[in-house]
Scaffold this motif. Structure first.
Motif, PDB file in Angstrom:
ATOM      1  N   ALA A 189       0.931  -1.429  -0.046  1.00  0.00           N
ATOM      2  CA  ALA A 189       0.155  -0.023  -0.003  1.00  0.00           C
ATOM      3  C   ALA A 189       0.914   1.352  -0.085  1.00  0.00           C
ATOM      4  CB  ALA A 189      -0.932   0.170   1.352  1.00  0.00           C
ATOM      5  N   ARG A 190       1.927   1.396   0.728  1.00  0.00           N
ATOM      6  CA  ARG A 190       2.970   2.321   0.738  1.00  0.00           C
ATOM      7  C   ARG A 190       3.461   2.538  -0.514  1.00  0.00           C
ATOM      8  NH1 ARG A 190       3.639   0.850   6.381  1.00  0.00           N
ATOM      9  NH2 ARG A 190       5.560  -0.665   5.548  1.00  0.00           N
ATOM     10  N   ALA A 191       3.853   1.407  -1.152  1.00  0.00           N
ATOM     11  CA  ALA A 191       4.505   1.663  -2.580  1.00  0.00           C
ATOM     12  C   ALA A 191       3.347   2.264  -3.552  1.00  0.00           C
ATOM     13  CB  ALA A 191       4.903   0.270  -2.944  1.00  0.00           C
ATOM     14  N   GLY A 192       2.341   1.709  -3.526  1.00  0.00           N
ATOM     15  CA  GLY A 192       1.250   2.306  -4.428  1.00  0.00           C
ATOM     16  C   GLY A 192       1.244   1.523  -5.838  1.00  0.00           C
ATOM     17  N   VAL A 193       2.009   0.566  -5.813  1.00  0.00           N
ATOM     18  CA  VAL A 193       1.998  -0.297  -7.120  1.00  0.00           C
ATOM     19  C   VAL A 193       2.313  -1.482  -6.703  1.00  0.00           C
ATOM     20  CG1 VAL A 193       3.006   1.817  -8.396  1.00  0.00           C
ATOM     21  CG2 VAL A 193       4.631   0.442  -7.538  1.00  0.00           C
ATOM     22  N   PHE A 194       2.301  -2.354  -7.732  1.00  0.00           N
ATOM     23  CA  PHE A 194       2.594  -3.822  -7.508  1.00  0.00           C
ATOM     24  C   PHE A 194       2.814  -4.550  -9.037  1.00  0.00           C
ATOM     25  CE2 PHE A 194      -2.065  -3.736  -7.359  1.00  0.00           C
ATOM     26  CZ  PHE A 194      -2.402  -4.648  -8.263  1.00  0.00           C
ATOM     27  N   CYS A 195       3.247  -5.812  -8.629  1.00  0.00           N
ATOM     28  CA  CYS A 195       3.580  -6.679  -9.904  1.00  0.00           C
ATOM     29  C   CYS A 195       2.836  -8.076  -9.644  1.00  0.00           C
ATOM     30  CB  CYS A 195       4.959  -6.932 -10.332  1.00  0.00           C
ATOM     31  SG  CYS A 195       5.275  -7.738 -11.917  1.00  0.00           S
ATOM     32  N   VAL A 196       2.153  -8.477 -10.418  1.00  0.00           N
ATOM     33  CA  VAL A 196       1.488 -10.094 -10.148  1.00  0.00           C
ATOM     34  C   VAL A 196       2.695 -11.077 -10.931  1.00  0.00           C
ATOM     35  CG1 VAL A 196      -0.315 -11.775 -10.381  1.00  0.00           C
ATOM     36  CG2 VAL A 196      -0.715  -9.073  -9.758  1.00  0.00           C
ATOM     37  N   ASN A 197       3.349 -11.970 -10.412  1.00  0.00           N
ATOM     38  CA  ASN A 197       3.943 -12.999 -10.905  1.00  0.00           C
ATOM     39  C   ASN A 197       3.126 -14.357 -11.108  1.00  0.00           C
ATOM     40  OD1 ASN A 197       7.217 -11.772 -11.403  1.00  0.00           O
ATOM     41  ND2 ASN A 197       6.043 -10.894  -9.161  1.00  0.00           N
ATOM     42  N   VAL A 198       3.022 -14.688 -12.231  1.00  0.00           N
ATOM     43  CA  VAL A 198       2.279 -15.864 -12.405  1.00  0.00           C
ATOM     44  C   VAL A 198       3.169 -17.088 -12.287  1.00  0.00           C
ATOM     45  CG1 VAL A 198       0.605 -17.132 -13.654  1.00  0.00           C
ATOM     46  CG2 VAL A 198       0.602 -14.904 -13.908  1.00  0.00           C
ATOM     47  N   LEU A 199       3.215 -17.823 -11.581  1.00  0.00           N
ATOM     48  CA  LEU A 199       4.089 -19.052 -11.227  1.00  0.00           C
ATOM     49  C   LEU A 199       3.892 -20.245 -12.286  1.00  0.00           C
ATOM     50  CD1 LEU A 199       4.618 -18.772  -7.411  1.00  0.00           C
ATOM     51  CD2 LEU A 199       5.660 -17.368  -9.151  1.00  0.00           C
ATOM     52  N   GLY A 200       5.156 -20.793 -12.415  1.00  0.00           N
ATOM     53  CA  GLY A 200       5.209 -22.080 -13.267  1.00  0.00           C
ATOM     54  C   GLY A 200       5.120 -23.195 -12.201  1.00  0.00           C
ATOM     55  N   ALA A 201       4.982 -24.591 -12.928  1.00  0.00           N
ATOM     56  CA  ALA A 201       4.833 -25.781 -11.985  1.00  0.00           C
ATOM     57  C   ALA A 201       6.206 -25.981 -11.216  1.00  0.00           C
ATOM     58  CB  ALA A 201       4.501 -26.873 -12.911  1.00  0.00           C
ATOM     59  N   HIS A 202       7.130 -25.604 -11.999  1.00  0.00           N
ATOM     60  CA  HIS A 202       8.623 -25.425 -11.288  1.00  0.00           C
ATOM     61  C   HIS A 202       8.941 -24.844 -10.130  1.00  0.00           C
ATOM     62  CE1 HIS A 202       8.985 -22.394 -14.102  1.00  0.00           C
ATOM     63  NE2 HIS A 202       9.979 -21.912 -13.577  1.00  0.00           N
ATOM     64  N   GLN A 203       8.012 -23.816  -9.886  1.00  0.00           N
ATOM     65  CA  GLN A 203       8.301 -22.874  -8.923  1.00  0.00           C
ATOM     66  C   GLN A 203       7.604 -23.142  -7.374  1.00  0.00           C
ATOM     67  OE1 GLN A 203       7.372 -19.558 -11.475  1.00  0.00           O
ATOM     68  NE2 GLN A 203       9.582 -18.704 -11.283  1.00  0.00           N
ATOM     69  N   GLY A 204       7.399 -24.091  -7.070  1.00  0.00           N
ATOM     70  CA  GLY A 204       6.708 -24.591  -5.836  1.00  0.00           C
ATOM     71  C   GLY A 204       7.588 -24.177  -4.709  1.00  0.00           C
ATOM     72  N   GLU A 205       8.615 -24.478  -4.571  1.00  0.00           N
ATOM     73  CA  GLU A 205       9.569 -23.914  -3.436  1.00  0.00           C
ATOM     74  C   GLU A 205       9.616 -22.500  -3.391  1.00  0.00           C
ATOM     75  OE1 GLU A 205      11.134 -25.545  -1.060  1.00  0.00           O
ATOM     76  OE2 GLU A 205       9.804 -27.459  -2.027  1.00  0.00           O
ATOM     77  N   LEU A 206       9.799 -21.674  -4.628  1.00  0.00           N
ATOM     78  CA  LEU A 206       9.720 -20.490  -4.523  1.00  0.00           C
ATOM     79  C   LEU A 206       8.580 -20.041  -3.962  1.00  0.00           C
ATOM     80  CD1 LEU A 206      11.130 -17.628  -5.681  1.00  0.00           C
ATOM     81  CD2 LEU A 206       9.667 -17.897  -7.715  1.00  0.00           C
ATOM     82  N   CYS A 207       7.405 -20.324  -4.328  1.00  0.00           N
ATOM     83  CA  CYS A 207       6.207 -20.090  -3.837  1.00  0.00           C
ATOM     84  C   CYS A 207       6.138 -20.071  -2.292  1.00  0.00           C
ATOM     85  CB  CYS A 207       5.099 -20.837  -4.254  1.00  0.00           C
ATOM     86  SG  CYS A 207       3.114 -20.414  -3.634  1.00  0.00           S
ATOM     87  N   ARG A 208       6.589 -21.178  -1.797  1.00  0.00           N
ATOM     88  CA  ARG A 208       6.851 -21.702  -0.227  1.00  0.00           C
ATOM     89  C   ARG A 208       7.499 -20.401   0.162  1.00  0.00           C
ATOM     90  NH1 ARG A 208       7.117 -26.725  -2.469  1.00  0.00           N
ATOM     91  NH2 ARG A 208       5.318 -28.073  -2.030  1.00  0.00           N
ATOM     92  N   GLY A 209       8.684 -20.169  -0.110  1.00  0.00           N
ATOM     93  CA  GLY A 209       9.217 -19.052   0.422  1.00  0.00           C
ATOM     94  C   GLY A 209       8.680 -17.776   0.584  1.00  0.00           C
ATOM     95  N   PHE A 210       7.880 -17.491  -0.283  1.00  0.00           N
ATOM     96  CA  PHE A 210       6.858 -16.200  -0.397  1.00  0.00           C
ATOM     97  C   PHE A 210       5.751 -16.179   0.873  1.00  0.00           C
ATOM     98  CE2 PHE A 210       9.842 -14.886  -3.912  1.00  0.00           C
ATOM     99  CZ  PHE A 210       9.971 -13.486  -3.427  1.00  0.00           C
ATOM    100  N   ALA A 211       5.458 -17.551   1.171  1.00  0.00           N
ATOM    101  CA  ALA A 211       4.224 -17.872   1.724  1.00  0.00           C
ATOM    102  C   ALA A 211       4.499 -17.644   3.354  1.00  0.00           C
ATOM    103  CB  ALA A 211       3.522 -19.382   1.455  1.00  0.00           C
ATOM    104  N   VAL A 212       5.703 -17.619   3.780  1.00  0.00           N
ATOM    105  CA  VAL A 212       6.217 -17.353   5.088  1.00  0.00           C
ATOM    106  C   VAL A 212       6.414 -15.925   5.527  1.00  0.00           C
ATOM    107  CG1 VAL A 212       7.461 -19.701   4.999  1.00  0.00           C
ATOM    108  CG2 VAL A 212       8.667 -17.582   4.746  1.00  0.00           C
ATOM    109  N   SER A 213       6.165 -15.713   6.778  1.00  0.00           N
ATOM    110  CA  SER A 213       6.387 -14.259   7.124  1.00  0.00           C
ATOM    111  C   SER A 213       7.767 -14.355   8.110  1.00  0.00           C
ATOM    112  CB  SER A 213       5.308 -13.732   7.955  1.00  0.00           C
ATOM    113  OG  SER A 213       5.125 -14.516   9.175  1.00  0.00           O
ATOM    114  N   GLY A 214       8.356 -12.868   8.216  1.00  0.00           N
ATOM    115  CA  GLY A 214       9.570 -12.860   9.155  1.00  0.00           C
ATOM    116  C   GLY A 214      10.830 -13.019   8.430  1.00  0.00           C
ATOM    117  N   ALA A 215      10.839 -13.746   7.235  1.00  0.00           N
ATOM    118  CA  ALA A 215      12.047 -13.948   6.582  1.00  0.00           C
ATOM    119  C   ALA A 215      12.481 -13.020   5.621  1.00  0.00           C
ATOM    120  CB  ALA A 215      12.081 -15.493   6.058  1.00  0.00           C
ATOM    121  N   ASP A 216      13.630 -13.185   5.059  1.00  0.00           N
ATOM    122  CA  ASP A 216      13.947 -12.164   3.764  1.00  0.00           C
ATOM    123  C   ASP A 216      13.593 -13.098   2.426  1.00  0.00           C
ATOM    124  OD1 ASP A 216      15.108 -10.843   1.435  1.00  0.00           O
ATOM    125  OD2 ASP A 216      17.174 -11.147   2.382  1.00  0.00           O
TER     126      ASP A 216
END
Length: 205
Positions: free
Chosen positions: A108-135
């Motif tokens: 919200a502070r940025a006022g902009v965003f980008c939606v990245n549509v993931l491929g079947a090979h990006q399950g682990e990447l998705c899990r990384g973005f599903a957690v909080s408190g990490a880089d």
């Protein structure tokens, strides 16, 4: 707080966060007629049953990203399956963010965003973005989306670059409408990442 109050609160937050790209006031939907549930009426739907039944609806999976706002150390992002196209004219998309999300205020502070549509090979990447408190961006390759500067993740099947157009309340979530400024796809035939019954899967092309 009623529907109108929640919508007004969302607008005040966006304005106080400096999201200058948010266009126009957010209008609340008409307040529905409210009444108590009678003893002879069915009780509200159990949340566990709600999740189980709705889990039969397979969805695509995205990562919504935003550039670092002033005073922040790095970009923001979170895994999101509640995303959809909304309008062709004007070009609008929509995603839902939990009202308790710690990432949404940064977007919200940025006022902009980008939606990245993931491929079947990006399950682990998705899990990384599903957690909080990490880089979440540690070790993740990306470049800047052309209109917003939001992270455009390497290997994503498609990307949709947006400015925040409106925000509406929806129960325990916020409904975020984005106006599309730029978009693109890899042009390959990779399968998308899907989420169904609490698990990742893929569509066989």
């Amino acid at each position: 707080m009623g529907h109108a109050g929640m919508a007004a609160a969302a607008v005040r937050y966006l304005r106080s966060a400096g999201a200058a790209t948010v266009a126009g006031p957010v209008e609340a939907l008409p307040r529905p007629d409210l009444r108590a549930v009678g003893d002879d009426e069915r009780a509200p739907v159990d949340q566990g049953e709600f999740r189980r039944v709705l889990g039969n609806f397979a969805t695509g999976v995205t990562v919504v990203t935003a550039p670092a706002a002033d005073g922040e150390d790095g970009p923001a992002g979170f895994a999101c399956q509640s995303f959809s196209s909304l309008s062709l004219d004007p070009p609008l998309v929509v995603f839902m963010a939990g009202r308790t999300s710690t990432t949404w205020p940064r977007i919200a502070r940025a006022g902009v965003f980008c939606v990245n549509v993931l491929g079947a090979h990006q399950g682990e990447l998705c899990r990384g973005f599903a957690v909080s408190g990490a880089d979440k961006f540690a070790g993740v390759a990306y470049d800047a989306a052309p209109a917003s500067g939001s992270p455009r993740l390497e290997g994503a099947l498609a990307w949709i670059d947006c400015t925040i157009h409106a925000v509406h309340t929806g129960g325990d979530h916020l409904i975020v409408v984005g106006r599309v400024e730029a978009l693109g796809a890899t042009g390959g035939d990779d399968a998308p990442l899907l989420f169904h019954r609490g698990k990742f899967g893929q569509f066989r092309l």
